[in-house]
Design a protein around this motif. Structure first.
Motif, mmCIF file in Angstrom:
data_model
loop_
_atom_site.group_PDB
_atom_site.id
_atom_site.type_symbol
_atom_site.label_atom_id
_atom_site.label_comp_id
_atom_site.label_asym_id
_atom_site.label_seq_id
_atom_site.Cartn_x
_atom_site.Cartn_y
_atom_site.Cartn_z
ATOM 1 N N LEU A 239 -2.252 -0.409 7.785
ATOM 2 C CA LEU A 239 -2.591 0.364 6.595
ATOM 3 C C LEU A 239 -1.751 1.630 6.539
ATOM 4 O O LEU A 239 -1.835 2.472 7.429
ATOM 5 N N TYR A 240 -0.960 1.756 5.498
ATOM 6 C CA TYR A 240 -0.179 2.977 5.338
ATOM 7 C C TYR A 240 -1.063 4.119 4.855
ATOM 8 O O TYR A 240 -0.887 5.259 5.244
ATOM 9 N N TYR A 241 -2.033 3.768 3.994
ATOM 10 C CA TYR A 241 -2.998 4.755 3.510
ATOM 11 C C TYR A 241 -4.382 4.340 3.972
ATOM 12 O O TYR A 241 -4.712 3.155 3.979
ATOM 13 N N GLN A 242 -5.196 5.315 4.295
ATOM 14 C CA GLN A 242 -6.581 5.038 4.661
ATOM 15 C C GLN A 242 -7.321 4.461 3.447
ATOM 16 O O GLN A 242 -8.077 3.513 3.557
ATOM 17 N N LYS A 243 -7.074 5.076 2.294
ATOM 18 C CA LYS A 243 -7.638 4.592 1.030
ATOM 19 C C LYS A 243 -6.575 4.720 -0.045
ATOM 20 O O LYS A 243 -5.783 5.658 -0.053
ATOM 21 N N HIS A 244 -6.566 3.753 -0.946
ATOM 22 C CA HIS A 244 -5.589 3.706 -2.031
ATOM 23 C C HIS A 244 -6.382 3.518 -3.319
ATOM 24 O O HIS A 244 -7.135 2.552 -3.451
ATOM 25 N N VAL A 245 -6.220 4.451 -4.254
ATOM 26 C CA VAL A 245 -6.997 4.446 -5.494
ATOM 27 C C VAL A 245 -6.072 4.155 -6.667
ATOM 28 O O VAL A 245 -5.053 4.820 -6.847
#
Length: 105
Positions: free
Chosen positions: A5-11
């Motif tokens: 995962l490059y981002y913990q969360k992607h919105v």
């Protein structure tokens, strides 16, 4: 940060604009909401690799329920009315790891 995962969360905010009279997220304040979320995440120093990414998206095919955004990797879909709703999504979901049940679609 997880290896995959490059981002913990992607919105992703749906920014779809229709010209055929059907509902669309663009006409319901999607641009302002996305910009507000992006600013807020930066203010909280939560943007960047290993953290949270706020993006614009084309049609997410849920405009009738919109405006909509989706949070990955969990795949939680939300609708919203104003910046207060966006702030609640940021606080409860993006920061706290919970779900804002009243805005879930």
């Amino acid at each position: 940060m997880s290896d995959n995962l490059y981002y913990q969360k992607h919105v992703f905010f749906c920014m779809n604009e229709r010209d055929d009279g059907r509902p669309c997220c663009a006409e319901r304040g999607a641009q302002a909401a996305q910009e507000h979320a992006k600013r807020r995440i930066k203010q909280l120093d939560l943007n960047g690799a290993g953290k949270i990414r706020i993006n614009k998206a084309g049609c997410l095919d849920r405009c009738e329920q919109g405006p909509v955004l989706v949070v990955y990797p969990q795949g939680t879909w939300y609708t919203y009315v104003d910046q207060t709703d966006i702030d609640e999504i940021i606080e409860v979901d993006l920061v706290g790891g919970g779900v804002v049940e009243r805005l879930k679609v």
